[in-house]
Scaffold this active site. Structure first.
Site, short mmCIF file in Angstrom:
data_model
loop_
_atom_site.label_atom_id
_atom_site.label_comp_id
_atom_site.label_asym_id
_atom_site.label_seq_id
_atom_site.Cartn_x
_atom_site.Cartn_y
_atom_site.Cartn_z
CG HIS A 220 24.61 41.92 40.99
ND1 HIS A 220 24.71 41.46 39.69
CD2 HIS A 220 24.69 40.82 41.78
CE1 HIS A 220 24.84 40.15 39.69
NE2 HIS A 220 24.82 39.73 40.94
CE LYS A 222 29.20 40.20 41.11
NZ LYS A 222 27.83 40.38 40.64
CG ASP A 227 47.35 54.07 42.20
OD1 ASP A 227 46.84 54.34 43.30
OD2 ASP A 227 48.47 53.50 42.10
CG HIS A 394 28.20 33.41 38.69
ND1 HIS A 394 28.90 34.58 38.91
CD2 HIS A 394 27.03 33.55 39.36
CE1 HIS A 394 28.18 35.37 39.70
NE2 HIS A 394 27.06 34.79 39.98
CE LYS A 396 27.04 37.67 36.94
NZ LYS A 396 26.05 36.69 37.23
CG ASP A 401 26.47 40.70 14.09
OD1 ASP A 401 25.82 39.64 14.11
OD2 ASP A 401 25.98 41.82 13.85
#
Length: 476
Positions: A220, A222, A227, A394, A396, A401
């Site tokens: 999952h 991405k 470099d 979508h 995440k 704090d």
């Protein structure tokens, strides 16, 4: 005579199938990580072996056999690359034992916590892909590219064309994709990349003894790395909907981050572990880090079903337990297991402001329905649930704090915690936490707080669907 033979055949078949059911039930009892899931599989395999055995072989395994063995081979090329990364990043590794991330490093992962980093929030598709394309254009030696989903649409074509352009300019490109997430991509899309010199490989989740029947694992992650100097990772895949160009979803709310500094080497190491699993090769890469102008402490946490411990859920629970005043969570899917749910409840009961931000619109039906089943438990502890109203959420993200902010690919669900290979960037820096706070405040301003009474007024058939969805969510 034939009746006697047939009766004998049926009896033998029954003995064999039920025997296999018992053997697989024993295997589930010892190998399935979650006790509830182990009990469920064992009962099904013994009671309904004809149906349960194929399902168990396809969806039952929660341990990615072979990957960990490849990672721990002390004589292999991957170990040598890891040693190079460790030596090169040593001057930037945070050694103090009192920091939150340092304790996590010792408990959870061998990847180092480093200073000398700069992490930039990339809010939504336009900012994210502008940064990704700029990094691709700036690459002179190599690009490491990995996505879960890629669509053959306008953005997918632009992305592919940019890869081809950089390959023809002499940049070495290593492109890794998940076969399940990219199952709709036509062969010609990959062929055009290969013809231009791009190394294209599927992650091969069914590779290895014991994995060949499994369809439940996903890579999952991405990631785009240029470099060894810049890494971009987060929640966005490659498709027009991520740019907000979707009649179904409308505006698409998502977040990526751009990382510069020694932490890039940790992201790079996670990529080549995946690449080595898929190809048995380790590319020749640069392991010399370049410190950024900022001095942010960063942990790049790579987790997956090959981990010996439940690293993803451990990290999440550790974050929840460390919260003192505020815990804000944004996730498109919310299907926590009992330990995560208990940690959230305890945080709220000790006075922490716990907010969970979920989408209002439906992307995948099962996790969407499953989230309703937690309303009662969350409300009883005083946890606020919010539903994002402006398009599809979508993102995440996690804010603890004013001390810790995290952005990555991890959803708050069984799949991300136990079955997916994931990547998350954790930052302990006041300025970055303030930026994350401002971003999430805007998200909450576009959301409505859930009223528990609304769910209680739902019809019985909807509540039944919610409970069934919660049971089926691990195989979604």
């Amino acid at each position: 005579m034939w009746t006697a033979y047939w009766d004998s055949f049926v009896k033998v078949q029954l003995v064999v199938v039920h025997g296999l059911g018992v053997l697989n039930a024993i295997h589930a009892a010892f190998k399935v990580r979650q006790p509830r899931a182990a009990i469920g599989w064992a009962l099904g395999l013994v009671t309904f072996p004809y149906f349960a055995i194929p399902l168990y072989w396809t969806f039952g395994r929660a341990k990615f056999i072979g990957y960990r063995c490849a990672m721990t081979d002390q004589s292999g090329p991957l170990h040598q690359a890891a040693e190079q990364a460790e030596v090169a990043t040593a001057p930037y590794v945070v050694e103090a034992a009192t920091g939150t991330l340092d304790r996590w490093r010792k408990l959870l992962t061998t990847l180092p916590v480093t200073r000398g980093n700069h992490v930039e929030l990339l809010i939504d598709g336009e900012a994210t892909f502008e940064a990704i394309f700029a990094a691709m254009d700036a690459a002179r030696d190599y690009l490491l590219v990995q996505f879960f989903i890629i669509h053959d649409d306008t953005l997918g074509e632009k992305f592919r064309d940019r890869l081809i352009q950089r390959a023809r300019a002499g940049v070495k490109i290593y492109f890794l994709y998940d076969e399940v997430g990219c199952h709709k991509l036509p062969r010609r899309w990959f062929d055009s990349l290969r013809e231009s010199g791009v190394r294209v490989e599927g992650f091969k989740t069914t590779r290895g003894r014991g994995n060949r029947f499994q369809l439940n694992f996903r890579n999952h992650r991405k990631v785009v790395i240029a470099d060894g100097r810049e890494a971009l990772t987060g929640g966005l895949n490659v498709g027009d909907e991520y740019m907000g160009h979707s009649d179904r979803f409308g505006p698409w709310r998502d977040t990526h981050v751009r990382v510069r500094g020694p932490a890039v080497q940790a992201a790079q190491l996670a990529f080549i572990e995946d690449w080595y699993w898929a190809t048995d090769e380790v590319p020749s890469l640069s392991w010399i880090p370049t410190a950024a102008d900022a001095d942010q402490r960063v942990l790049v946490l790579a987790t997956g079903p090959a981990d010996e411990a439940e690293l993803c859920s451990l990290a999440f629970i550790r974050a929840v337990n460390s919260a003192q005043t505020r815990l804000w969570i944004s996730s498109p899917y919310f299907v926590p297991d009992s330990t995560v749910l208990t940690a959230l409840q305890l945080a709220a009961l000790r006075g922490v402001e716990v907010r969970v931000l979920l989408p209002q619109r439906i992307d995948h039906l099962l996790p969407m329905l499953s989230s309703f089943s937690y309303y009662e438990s969350l409300a009883l502890a005083g946890i606020e649930v919010w539903r994002y109203q402006t398009g599809f959420l979508h993102q995440k993200a996690l804010l603890v704090d004013d001390r810790l902010a995290a952005v990555g690919s991890v959803n708050v669900d069984y799949r991300s915690f136990h079955l997916n290979f994931e990547l998350v960037v954790m930052v302990t820096d006041p300025a970055f936490c303030a930026q994350t706070e401002a971003m999430m405040k805007e998200d909450f301003a576009r959301a409505d707080r859930v009223d528990l009474s609304e769910y209680r007024r739902r019809p019985w058939w909807f509540k039944t669907a919610v409970r069934l969805a919660r049971l089926l969510s691990p195989v979604e």
